[in-house]
Design a protein around this motif. Structure first.
Motif, PDB file in Angstrom:
ATOM      1  N   PHE A 141      -0.650   3.652   8.695  1.00  0.00           N
ATOM      2  CA  PHE A 141      -1.568   4.419   7.909  1.00  0.00           C
ATOM      3  C   PHE A 141      -1.470   3.694   7.168  1.00  0.00           C
ATOM      4  N   LEU A 142      -3.307   4.096   6.045  1.00  0.00           N
ATOM      5  CA  LEU A 142      -2.979   3.045   5.380  1.00  0.00           C
ATOM      6  C   LEU A 142      -3.948   4.234   4.100  1.00  0.00           C
ATOM      7  N   ILE A 143      -3.380   4.307   2.314  1.00  0.00           N
ATOM      8  CA  ILE A 143      -4.119   5.124   2.301  1.00  0.00           C
ATOM      9  C   ILE A 143      -4.040   4.663   0.812  1.00  0.00           C
ATOM     10  N   ALA A 144      -5.878   4.977   1.328  1.00  0.00           N
ATOM     11  CA  ALA A 144      -6.993   4.706   0.325  1.00  0.00           C
ATOM     12  C   ALA A 144      -7.584   6.104  -0.659  1.00  0.00           C
ATOM     13  N   THR A 145      -6.286   6.380  -0.940  1.00  0.00           N
ATOM     14  CA  THR A 145      -7.628   7.992  -2.062  1.00  0.00           C
ATOM     15  C   THR A 145      -7.494   7.732  -3.281  1.00  0.00           C
ATOM     16  N   GLY A 146      -7.875   6.647  -3.856  1.00  0.00           N
ATOM     17  CA  GLY A 146      -8.038   6.029  -5.018  1.00  0.00           C
ATOM     18  C   GLY A 146      -7.433   6.755  -6.795  1.00  0.00           C
ATOM     19  N   SER A 147      -8.418   7.031  -7.185  1.00  0.00           N
ATOM     20  CA  SER A 147      -7.769   8.073  -8.546  1.00  0.00           C
ATOM     21  C   SER A 147      -8.890   9.195  -9.040  1.00  0.00           C
ATOM     22  N   ARG A 148      -8.450   9.320  -9.670  1.00  0.00           N
ATOM     23  CA  ARG A 148      -9.292  10.754 -10.891  1.00  0.00           C
ATOM     24  C   ARG A 148      -8.786  10.283 -12.062  1.00  0.00           C
ATOM     25  N   PRO A 149      -9.701  10.821 -12.964  1.00  0.00           N
ATOM     26  CA  PRO A 149     -10.232  10.938 -14.760  1.00  0.00           C
ATOM     27  C   PRO A 149      -8.166  11.714 -15.066  1.00  0.00           C
ATOM     28  N   GLY A 290       0.713   9.306 -10.598  1.00  0.00           N
ATOM     29  CA  GLY A 290       0.284   9.912  -9.015  1.00  0.00           C
ATOM     30  C   GLY A 290       0.114   7.599  -8.302  1.00  0.00           C
ATOM     31  N   GLN A 291       0.819   6.848  -9.112  1.00  0.00           N
ATOM     32  CA  GLN A 291       0.392   6.104  -8.265  1.00  0.00           C
ATOM     33  C   GLN A 291       1.779   5.402  -7.487  1.00  0.00           C
ATOM     34  N   ILE A 292       1.899   4.854  -6.069  1.00  0.00           N
ATOM     35  CA  ILE A 292       2.266   4.328  -5.314  1.00  0.00           C
ATOM     36  C   ILE A 292       2.929   3.208  -4.780  1.00  0.00           C
ATOM     37  N   GLU A 293       3.986   2.525  -5.654  1.00  0.00           N
ATOM     38  CA  GLU A 293       4.640   0.973  -5.208  1.00  0.00           C
ATOM     39  C   GLU A 293       4.305   0.318  -4.047  1.00  0.00           C
ATOM     40  N   VAL A 294       4.398  -0.609  -4.234  1.00  0.00           N
ATOM     41  CA  VAL A 294       4.148  -1.465  -2.934  1.00  0.00           C
ATOM     42  C   VAL A 294       4.161  -3.254  -3.165  1.00  0.00           C
ATOM     43  N   ASP A 295       4.783  -3.610  -1.786  1.00  0.00           N
ATOM     44  CA  ASP A 295       5.124  -5.184  -2.194  1.00  0.00           C
ATOM     45  C   ASP A 295       3.819  -5.831  -1.674  1.00  0.00           C
ATOM     46  N   GLU A 296       3.889  -6.680  -1.402  1.00  0.00           N
ATOM     47  CA  GLU A 296       3.445  -8.245  -1.517  1.00  0.00           C
ATOM     48  C   GLU A 296       1.426  -8.237  -0.639  1.00  0.00           C
ATOM     49  N   HIS A 297       2.490  -7.009   0.685  1.00  0.00           N
ATOM     50  CA  HIS A 297       1.659  -7.296   1.575  1.00  0.00           C
ATOM     51  C   HIS A 297       0.841  -5.453   1.804  1.00  0.00           C
ATOM     52  N   PHE A 298       1.607  -4.654   0.702  1.00  0.00           N
ATOM     53  CA  PHE A 298       0.558  -3.833   0.371  1.00  0.00           C
ATOM     54  C   PHE A 298       1.244  -2.961   0.796  1.00  0.00           C
ATOM     55  N   VAL A 311      -4.956   3.841  -5.815  1.00  0.00           N
ATOM     56  CA  VAL A 311      -4.057   4.238  -6.075  1.00  0.00           C
ATOM     57  C   VAL A 311      -2.921   3.578  -6.453  1.00  0.00           C
ATOM     58  N   ILE A 312      -2.606   2.424  -6.348  1.00  0.00           N
ATOM     59  CA  ILE A 312      -1.309   1.660  -6.484  1.00  0.00           C
ATOM     60  C   ILE A 312      -2.270   1.003  -7.970  1.00  0.00           C
ATOM     61  N   GLY A 313      -2.670   1.166  -8.634  1.00  0.00           N
ATOM     62  CA  GLY A 313      -3.304   0.807 -10.110  1.00  0.00           C
ATOM     63  C   GLY A 313      -3.398  -0.429 -10.473  1.00  0.00           C
ATOM     64  N   TYR A 314      -3.429  -1.332 -11.163  1.00  0.00           N
ATOM     65  CA  TYR A 314      -4.073  -2.321 -11.190  1.00  0.00           C
ATOM     66  C   TYR A 314      -4.552  -3.446 -10.259  1.00  0.00           C
ATOM     67  N   PRO A 315      -5.399  -4.401 -10.173  1.00  0.00           N
ATOM     68  CA  PRO A 315      -6.688  -4.112 -11.366  1.00  0.00           C
ATOM     69  C   PRO A 315      -7.568  -2.722 -11.173  1.00  0.00           C
ATOM     70  N   SER A 316      -7.441  -1.773 -10.516  1.00  0.00           N
ATOM     71  CA  SER A 316      -8.491  -0.805 -10.343  1.00  0.00           C
ATOM     72  C   SER A 316      -9.800  -0.989 -10.062  1.00  0.00           C
ATOM     73  N   LEU A 317      -9.942  -2.118  -9.511  1.00  0.00           N
ATOM     74  CA  LEU A 317     -11.708  -2.326  -9.417  1.00  0.00           C
ATOM     75  C   LEU A 317     -12.322  -2.427  -7.675  1.00  0.00           C
ATOM     76  N   ALA A 318     -13.116  -1.548  -8.057  1.00  0.00           N
ATOM     77  CA  ALA A 318     -13.312  -2.096  -6.218  1.00  0.00           C
ATOM     78  C   ALA A 318     -13.737  -3.177  -5.738  1.00  0.00           C
ATOM     79  N   SER A 319     -14.020  -4.172  -6.411  1.00  0.00           N
ATOM     80  CA  SER A 319     -14.119  -5.431  -5.386  1.00  0.00           C
ATOM     81  C   SER A 319     -12.903  -5.797  -4.409  1.00  0.00           C
ATOM     82  N   ALA A 320     -12.051  -5.676  -5.584  1.00  0.00           N
ATOM     83  CA  ALA A 320     -10.535  -6.070  -5.345  1.00  0.00           C
ATOM     84  C   ALA A 320      -9.960  -5.223  -4.220  1.00  0.00           C
TER      85      ALA A 320
END
Length: 465
Positions: A141-149, A290-298, A311-320
């Protein structure tokens, strides 16, 4: 028992989820996309990047028209409402949704609509819009549920005078004055947007300076030009409470100040979308935001469950996020990944004027005791900027004083987010091709904004030779 099994299931169709799903599909894996919203695209398409940047673009064009002496000869200044500007943004959103929907169709990736919840390490339950619950299983599974204000509990976001950066996109009028709490990227961008519409703006910054992660010179330039456009910035302020009534809203600050406006935009922080997903039962514990901790392989602490994007925090950019999704998917498929995320992720901030940077800033280089020097190209000296009338801004190159290696690119002004990529490409080259000499010895079209690299390189070289 699960109704269908996949090699992988992706939760969330924003940039991170899309990047992963497309990589998995093109690698021959069976993959499904789960999206709780009625259309694909995620927060980036519907509430964040696309609508705010479409708004900003059109308001920038309106400002150009109204500020032009040439166009003043053709008629009076024009005024357009915030809802009118939003109308064009919605057209861009529709175009993006159509484009991205076709990606899934072409690659045979089914879209499962509704919120998902883990009911086991390898199984999720998805609740359809009609209330039907369907179960699906997958190897990964891959969680990419994003964030909200982020919404503090003591602020009434149901009041029509108070909104966050999602709710602002449903605003049905143009306020006379607006109070923006939070001077981060979102708050700064909306301060530019509303001021461009002629709205009086009070921007409340909880920190010492604006966007402190930027190079000091760039941060100072942004503060100066926002003020020059009429934005009132208040630094080192914290809210005490908020009072809203039928006529307006008052922000009471801990310093004793009371700031009154027609509307309050809360733009102070974001929260990962991990609520009610059953993650805790699997041993995946999101933090207080609400952020999830991941390793170097996500990977999360469940090695078959990955997470990318906001959902994993920094850098919170669409491109990244898109790159992270492709990286994680490659790791799923191959167990390793020769592809590495770019060491220097560019930042684009769509204020008016816009900002973009890549690499290290002056503060970081000074702290690291790196002997660096600076090269400037001021837009007021570039023929292309003079022709377009966009003479506010500069390109700034940071380079090693001895080897001339490029260490940081910082740009403030029109098209900054495009201009920065030229420098990014050269910085990424192996030595000795990543130095100031590339720009000094390269012929640029004239007149262009790209020519600023030659101007800045020669300016910097003259400081050390």
């Amino acid at each position: 028992m699960a109704e269908m099994h996949f090699d992988a299931i992706v939760l969330g169709s924003g940039p991170g989820g899309e990047g992963a799903a497309m990589k998995l599909a093109k690698s021959g894996r069976s993959v499904a996309m789960v999206e709780r919203y009625r259309e694909v695209g995620g927060g980036c398409t519907h509430w964040g990047t696309i609508p705010s940047k479409a708004l900003r673009h059109n308001i920038r064009r309106l400002m150009e028209y109204n500020d032009s002496p040439l166009f003043r000869k053709a008629g009076e200044p024009r005024h357009l409402s915030f809802p009118t500007m939003l109308g064009h943004a919605r057209q861009v959103i529709d175009d993006q949704v159509g484009l991205r929907s076709r990606f899934y169709l072409r690659n045979d990736v089914p879209i499962l609509k509704g919120p998902a919840r883990f009911v086991g390490p390898h199984e999720i339950a998805v609740t359809d819009p009609d209330g039907t619950v369907n179960h699906y299983s997958a190897d990964r599974f891959l969680i990419a549920t994003g964030s909200r204000p982020y919404q503090p509990s003591d602020v009434d976001f149901s009041h029509p005078r108070i909104c966050d950066s999602d709710q602002i996109l449903s605003l049905s009028h143009t306020p006379r004055n607006i109070v923006i709490y939070g001077a981060g990227v979102i708050g700064s961008e909306y301060a530019s947007i509303f001021r461009g519409l002629g709205v009086k703006v009070d921007l409340i910054n909880t920190r010492e300076r604006m966007l402190a992660f930027l190079d000091d010179e760039i941060s100072d330039a942004l503060s100066y030009h926002l003020r020059e456009h009429g934005v009132l910035i208040r630094h080192r302020e914290e809210y005490d409470h908020i009072e809203a009534d039928d006529d307006g809203v008052t922000l009471a600050l801990q310093s004793g100040k009371r700031i009154r406006g027609d509307l309050l935009l809360w733009a102070n922080g974001r929260t990962g979308n991990t609520d009610d997903m059953g993650l805790e039962a699997l041993g995946i514990q999101p933090n207080g935001r609400g952020q999830i901790e991941v390793d170097e392989h996500f990977r999360t602490n469940q090695p078959h469950i990955y997470a990318v994007g906001d959902v994993i925090g920094y850098p919170s950019l669409a491109s990244a996020a898109y790159d992270q999704g492709r990286f994680a998917a490659t790791h799923m498929v191959e167990g390793d990944c020769d592809y590495r995320l770019a060491h220097d992720v560019p930042t684009g901030i769509y204020t008016i004027p816009e900002i973009s940077s890549v690499g290290r800033n002056e503060q970081e280089l000074t702290d690291a005791r790196v002997p660096y020097e600076v090269g400037h190209a001021f837009f007021k000296d570039l023929a292309r900027a003079q022709i377009s009338g966009q003479t506010t801004g500069m390109l700034k190159l940071l380079f090693h004083a001895e080897t001339l290696e490029l260490l940081g690119i910082h740009c403030f002004g029109d098209q900054a987010a495009e201009i920065v990529h030229i420098g990014q490409a050269i910085m990424a080259q192996p030595a000795p091709n990543n130095t100031l000499r590339y720009f000094m010895n390269t012929t640029f079209n004239y007149p262009t904004m790209a020519e600023g690299y030659r101007v800045a390189a020669l300016n910097g070289y003259n400081r050390v030779r």
